[in-house]
Design a protein around this motif. Structure first.
Motif, PDB file in Angstrom:
ATOM      1  N   GLY A   1     -40.024 -77.667  47.298  1.00  0.00           N
ATOM      2  CA  GLY A   1     -40.079 -76.798  46.131  1.00  0.00           C
ATOM      3  C   GLY A   1     -41.509 -76.569  45.684  1.00  0.00           C
ATOM      4  N   ARG A   2     -41.660 -75.902  44.560  1.00  0.00           N
ATOM      5  CA  ARG A   2     -42.994 -75.653  44.027  1.00  0.00           C
ATOM      6  C   ARG A   2     -43.283 -76.632  42.891  1.00  0.00           C
ATOM      7  NH1 ARG A   2     -44.376 -69.616  43.068  1.00  0.00           N
ATOM      8  NH2 ARG A   2     -46.262 -70.112  44.224  1.00  0.00           N
ATOM      9  N   LEU A   3     -44.544 -76.928  42.721  1.00  0.00           N
ATOM     10  CA  LEU A   3     -45.010 -77.839  41.677  1.00  0.00           C
ATOM     11  C   LEU A   3     -45.862 -77.078  40.674  1.00  0.00           C
ATOM     12  CD1 LEU A   3     -46.235 -80.837  43.877  1.00  0.00           C
ATOM     13  CD2 LEU A   3     -44.179 -80.813  42.446  1.00  0.00           C
ATOM     14  N   PRO A   4     -46.074 -77.623  39.479  1.00  0.00           N
ATOM     15  CA  PRO A   4     -47.120 -77.063  38.613  1.00  0.00           C
ATOM     16  C   PRO A   4     -48.427 -76.997  39.394  1.00  0.00           C
ATOM     17  CG  PRO A   4     -45.838 -78.696  37.424  1.00  0.00           C
ATOM     18  CD  PRO A   4     -45.390 -78.777  38.855  1.00  0.00           C
ATOM     19  N   ALA A   5     -49.243 -76.001  39.100  1.00  0.00           N
ATOM     20  CA  ALA A   5     -50.434 -75.760  39.910  1.00  0.00           C
ATOM     21  C   ALA A   5     -51.352 -76.973  39.979  1.00  0.00           C
ATOM     22  CB  ALA A   5     -51.193 -74.550  39.370  1.00  0.00           C
ATOM     23  N   ASN A   6     -51.531 -77.670  38.858  1.00  0.00           N
ATOM     24  CA  ASN A   6     -52.438 -78.822  38.902  1.00  0.00           C
ATOM     25  C   ASN A   6     -51.863 -79.953  39.750  1.00  0.00           C
ATOM     26  OD1 ASN A   6     -50.454 -79.556  37.047  1.00  0.00           O
ATOM     27  ND2 ASN A   6     -51.899 -80.341  35.520  1.00  0.00           N
TER      28      ASN A   6
END
Length: 475
Positions: free
Chosen positions: A73-78
């Motif tokens: 999945g995707r994570l917060p950018a940081n």
């Protein structure tokens, strides 16, 4: 003399430099560095520390905005920047700038990739941000280079300039990709200076904490850019101020000219050294010197003793404590061992001369290698000390059973301007790394995408195959 502060001059440079302003060799170099970092991160994805980084990042919650290697999945950018930065630096295979002795791409590229995905940027915007971020990172590192001692003052203080300066350069890259202007860059530098960190004691006596340094730098960079976009500000005198960056880290002793002279016209990026071997850069010439002895006909069974001469500044990293360096417990500790590098060169390695398969826990503890490492002394060599840190040289002397002494000198570092790696050699390194988790066709696609990165309009697609790499911990 400019009335602008150093941060304001960097802000003007960053905001005022477009993709079209970049020299062709800078663009080509950035594409190679993105390829290099992605290959290293792929190879590092199955390390236990990498799994820990992914698990921690995933446990923090937040809105998915960017891709991370090994995370479907995707994570917060940081958090995506953190994971990719950890992986990029975990194998000690990332590039090195000399004479600042820092590794700029492992912080800047992961931060820029995450920020670019979050912003929906394209390949040209990514290349521009990476180029500017790396340039600023290197210039801050060079401001802490002491001409008299030929060494980084950061390093002398036990500070990891790679993550400290890397966070600063990476924050500029992330700010540009977030659409920030000149003032936003100044503020991002001011904010990031309170987030940058890293000490290097693990180089000497072990521990895996150094692997997170570039991840934390990339995390700090993206976080700072996002905070500035939400209105947080930083001091314009963050670099040279009485309580600023250089006062805090270097007690106020630094070279401001190294930061601003030639800014925008003289680029450091193309001259940064790529690593052909997955180990601390100080050990590379030792591998080459030992390989030279092997090529000259020196047989392991004829060796009575070996003396590895290195720059005095490197001795603490690759030769002390000598009992630890002769008996590395893990492949990771072997990456920082001068005696292990000598043995590897004498026995012969894989890849471009030494590859990931040559740095395993089993080989580090192999009795034959341990016996040979016991014959290696590491000493400061005057000639090498004079050359350092413009190169990481080594002089290796073998004393043989018949009384002869055979000497091998390696005074330039492979992968730098004097002995560069071609795009094809770097691609071979990438494929050797990527093949561990990607099928050949996917690796080919990723390499081709990096070769034409300026034409990429879907950076999320660029990383898609790496988010699905096989992870035994999940399967």
């Amino acid at each position: 003399m400019s009335e602008q502060t150093l941060a304001q001059q960097l802000g003007a440079f960053a905001a005022g430099t477009s993709y079209d302003d970049l020299p062709a060799e800078v663009v080509e170099s950035v594409k190679m560095r993105v390829l290099d970092i992605l290959g290293i991160a792929a190879a590092a994805s199955t390390l236990e520390t990498s799994r820990s980084a992914r698990e921690w990042a995933g446990s923090q919650g937040g809105t998915g905005a960017a891709s991370a290697v090994g995370v479907p999945g995707r994570l917060p950018a940081n958090m995506a920047a953190f994971v990719n930065g950890v992986l990029a630096h975990s194998l000690d295979y990332d590039d090195t700038h000399l004479p600042s002795v820092l590794h700029p791409s492992a912080s800047v590229v992961p931060a820029a990739l995450a920020a670019a995905e979050r912003a929906g940027a394209d390949g040209r915007e990514l290349i521009r941000a990476v180029a500017i971020g790396i340039e600023i990172c290197v210039r801050l590192g060079m401001a802490g280079y002491d001409q008299a001692s030929n060494n980084s003052v950061f390093f002398e203080h036990g500070q990891h300039a790679t993550s400290i300066c890397g966070a600063m350069g990476a924050s500029v890259a992330a700010t540009l990709l977030a659409g920030g202007d000149e003032q936003a860059v100044v503020d991002a530098l001011g904010v990031t200076a309170s987030l940058a960190s890293g000490i290097i004691e693990a180089n000497r006596t072990g521990g895996t904490v150094k692997r997170i340094h570039c991840g934390w730098a990339a995390h700090a960079a993206v976080s700072a850019a996002e905070l500035v976009k939400l209105g947080l500000t930083g001091p314009p005198t963050v670099l040279e101020g009485r309580f600023g960056f250089f006062q805090a880290w270097l007690h106020g002793i630094f070279d401001p000219a190294a930061i601003v002279d030639g800014l925008g016209t003289e680029w450091s990026v193309p001259g940064i050294f790529f690593k052909p071997y997955p180990a601390n850069h100080f050990t590379h010439a030792a591998v080459d010197a030992a390989a030279q002895l092997r090529a000259d006909g020196v047989r392991v069974e004829d060796i009575v003793s070996l003396q590895l001469g290195v720059p005095a500044q490197n001795l603490r990293t690759v030769g002390e404590p000598i009992e630890v360096k002769r008996t590395p417990q893990t492949g990771y500790m072997a990456q920082f061992s001068g005696p292990y590098a000598v043995v590897l060169g004498l026995l012969g390695g894989s890849g471009l001369g030494a590859g990931l398969d040559d740095y395993t826990d089993e080989l580090a503890q192999d009795p034959e290698r341990r016996a040979l490492m016991a014959k290696v002394d590491v000493t400061a060599d005057e000639r090498c000390t004079e050359i350092f840190p413009h190169q990481f040289p080594a002089v290796l002397t073998a004393r043989l059973e018949d009384g002869r002494e055979v000497v091998a000198e390696v005074l330039t570092t492979r992968g730098g301007p004097q002995r560069p790696l071609s795009f094809e050699e770097l691609a071979a390194k990438f494929h050797d790394n990527a093949r561990r988790v990607l099928p050949p066709d996917r690796a080919d696609e990723l390499a081709a995408a990096c070769r034409t990165l300026e034409d990429c309009t879907d950076l999320m697609g660029l990383l898609a195959s790496l988010t699905k790499v096989d992870d035994p911990a999940r399967t």
